[in-house]
Enzyme design. Structure first.
Site, PDB file in Angstrom:
ATOM      1  N   LYS A   1      47.729  34.146  -3.053  1.00 13.27           N
ATOM      2  CA  LYS A   1      49.004  33.442  -2.851  1.00 13.27           C
ATOM      3  C   LYS A   1      49.034  32.754  -1.501  1.00 13.27           C
ATOM      4  CE  LYS A   1      52.850  35.910  -1.487  1.00 13.27           C
ATOM      5  NZ  LYS A   1      53.490  35.353  -0.276  1.00 13.27           N
ATOM      6  N   ASN A   2      48.657  33.501  -0.458  1.00 14.35           N
ATOM      7  CA  ASN A   2      48.872  32.981   0.895  1.00 14.35           C
ATOM      8  C   ASN A   2      47.809  31.975   1.330  1.00 14.35           C
ATOM      9  OD1 ASN A   2      51.232  34.345   1.000  1.00 14.35           O
ATOM     10  ND2 ASN A   2      50.451  36.079   2.184  1.00 14.35           N
TER      11      ASN A   2
ATOM     12  N   CYS B   1      71.117  28.447  13.186  1.00 11.43           N
ATOM     13  CA  CYS B   1      70.459  29.210  14.249  1.00 11.43           C
ATOM     14  C   CYS B   1      68.947  29.222  14.083  1.00 11.43           C
ATOM     15  CB  CYS B   1      70.969  30.643  14.256  1.00 11.43           C
ATOM     16  SG  CYS B   1      70.581  31.498  12.733  1.00 11.43           S
TER      17      CYS B   1
ATOM     18  N   ARG C   1      63.433  33.368  16.138  1.00 13.66           N
ATOM     19  CA  ARG C   1      62.013  33.689  16.256  1.00 13.66           C
ATOM     20  C   ARG C   1      61.208  33.179  15.069  1.00 13.66           C
ATOM     21  NH1 ARG C   1      60.211  38.730  16.089  1.00 13.66           N
ATOM     22  NH2 ARG C   1      58.383  38.082  17.220  1.00 13.66           N
TER      23      ARG C   1
ATOM     24  N   ASP D   1      51.623  43.352   4.658  1.00 16.95           N
ATOM     25  CA  ASP D   1      51.980  43.259   3.239  1.00 16.95           C
ATOM     26  C   ASP D   1      51.591  44.515   2.456  1.00 16.95           C
ATOM     27  OD1 ASP D   1      52.932  40.746   3.778  1.00 16.95           O
ATOM     28  OD2 ASP D   1      51.098  39.732   3.143  1.00 16.95           O
TER      29      ASP D   1
ATOM     30  N   ARG E   1      57.334  36.910  -7.656  1.00 17.08           N
ATOM     31  CA  ARG E   1      57.093  35.917  -6.602  1.00 17.08           C
ATOM     32  C   ARG E   1      55.629  35.926  -6.178  1.00 17.08           C
ATOM     33  NH1 ARG E   1      60.072  36.428  -1.321  1.00 17.08           N
ATOM     34  NH2 ARG E   1      58.521  34.830  -0.999  1.00 17.08           N
TER      35      ARG E   1
END
Ligand code: EPU
Length: 429
Positions: free
Chosen positions: A27-28, A124, A129, A312, A404
């Site tokens: 996925k990443n 914001c 961060r 993860d 997901r």
């Protein structure tokens, strides 16, 4: 008011898993490659081994929203992208609001259209961060970044190479700034870059496209801007998180699995931690065999960037450690507040507490089926693992969280002997 199908997983535990599992594409890595494919202004990109997961579907929708023609051939796990014409710089709120990786489309939009607008982002966000490294990096490359009430607008007539740095080795930050630098004239040096295997796969994809990138895996990346990137074909690397989750599924059920597409080199510290717990790995050619026969031992885990223990996998190993003999300490250092699993595991009879920003797991416990909430993707899959080991039935919802990032979870686990199904309900949001 619109209705949307909601899914939930039902797991009846107790079966040791046996058999062969096919690890999905990463996925990443895939998400970044979909965004990067929009950097090519002619031709068609072909991505293979793309995981059939909801996050990929969101990335496809985003690429289509800005005008790319994208076809996801799900049965073939192959994605074809034609980005010859991009028509809109707007990443629309209905997708961007809940898909953090939307920011990965900014470099292509800047290079192709001179501007990018991310809608639906809280006011914001710019100073917060979470994505500041990305925006600061774009600004150092020459972009102007304007924050509206619910929109961020980034403009650049032409990005130019610059010296960039990341406060911490951000995974997506590294990839995004490399994409932005790839077509920016001059040399960009990025200090303190991430070394995750997916980052290296993205570098290899960008290099095939014609990018000039050196230093991958060293913590310092140099990008010499090129004139043009071309559409290419690439096979996405296997998903090390998916692989390790299945290794833990073997471990939590006391079973034995053959993983196709898993590399121990990609596990980093995760391998050693699982071995300490009593999980046995043996590489048999291209297949990774995983089994657990002895009682599980307790473990100390601290998450850190690769090759450290992957954040993860923090939730999945917490689930596993509830069965281990003794007290386990699990400390999250990448994402604060990634302890939402604790309350859910305790509903299943686990004894986990959070103190001094560490989860302390008192094992072993006999897990009992319960109705539990998947607060995020990785806590969701951890609850499926817990359900596989629990007495009785565990219901994990919303299933969307798991879908997901992990493909065909019920189907793959059923093949291995698990008693799991996914059911649809209609909820009114
Ligand atoms: N951070 C900032 N500012 C930034 C970027 C990051 O402060 O501009 C902070 C984050 O808040 C976090 C830390 O730096 O505390 C690390 O974040 P990083 O940027 O490395 O995470 P990411 O790139 O947004 C990716 C994966 C995550 C994975 C992390 C760590 C993708 C799409 N996401 O996120 O995956 O946990 O790296 O490896 O690649 C998941 O798959 O479930 C998932 C959350």
């Amino acid at each position: 008011m619109a209705t949307r199908p909601e899914t939930r997983y039902r797991v009846r535990g107790g079966q040791p898993l046996q058999g062969t599992v096919f690890v999905q594409g990463a996925k990443n890595a895939a998400l970044k490659m979909i965004a990067a494919s929009l950097l090519a202004d002619t031709g068609r990109t072909v991505l293979r081994n793309v995981p059939v997961i909801e996050d990929v579907r969101r990335a496809v929708e985003l690429a289509q929203a800005v005008g790319a023609s994208v076809k996801f051939h799900e049965a073939e796990r192959t994605l074809v992208v034609d980005a010859s014409e991009l028509t809109s710089p707007v990443l629309p709120a209905e997708i961007a609001r809940r898909f953090r990786a939307s920011v990965l489309f900014v470099p292509a939009l800047l290079h192709r259209l001179g501007e990018a607008t991310i809608e639906g982002i809280g006011g914001c966000n710019l100073g917060s961060r979470s994505l500041d490294f990305h925006y600061r990096g774009f600004a150092r490359l020459g972009a102007t970044v304007d924050e509206g009430d619910a929109t961020i607008r980034i403009k650049a007539d032409r990005l130019k190479g610059a010296h960039l740095y990341l406060d911490t080795p951000s995974h997506t930050g590294t990839e995004n700034l490399m994409m932005a630098a790839a077509l920016a004239p001059g040399t960009t040096v990025i200090d303190n870059t991430a070394m995750e295997p997916e980052v290296l796969d993205v570098i290899s994809f960008l290099s095939k496209m014609g990018a000039d990138i050196t230093g991958g895996g060293t913590g310092f990346v140099t990008v010499n801007g090129v004139e043009k990137l071309r559409a290419v074909e690439h096979t996405v690397m296997p998903d090390r998180i998916d692989a390790a989750v299945f290794a833990m599924a073997a471990a939590i059920t006391g079973g034995e699995l053959s993983l196709v597409g898993a590399s121990l080199d990609h596990f980093g510290v995760v391998r050693w931690k699982l071995e300490q717990m009593g999980v046995e790995f043996s590489a048999q050619g291209a297949i990774l065999q995983v089994r657990r026969e002895r009682a599980l031992r307790s473990i100390n885990v601290i998450t850190s960037p690769f090759p450290g223990f992957a954040t993860d996998l923090q939730s999945p190993i917490m689930g596993l450690s509830t069965l281990a003999d003794g007290t386990s300490y699990i400390r999250e250092t990448i994402f604060d507040g990634r302890y939402t699993l604790v309350g859910e595991l305790n509903k299943m009879g686990a004894k986990v507490e959070v103190a001094d920003n560490a989860a302390i797991v008192h094992g072993p416990t006999v897990l009992k089926g319960a109705e539990v909430v998947a607060h995020d993707l990785r806590s969701g899959i951890a609850l499926i693992l817990a359900g596989l080991a629990a007495e009785g039935e565990t219901v994990v919802a919303p299933g969307y969280m798991i879908d997901r990032g992990h493909a065909s979870v019920a189907a793959r686990l059923t093949t291995l002997g698990a008693d799991i199904d996914v059911e649809m309900a209609v909820n009114t949001p």
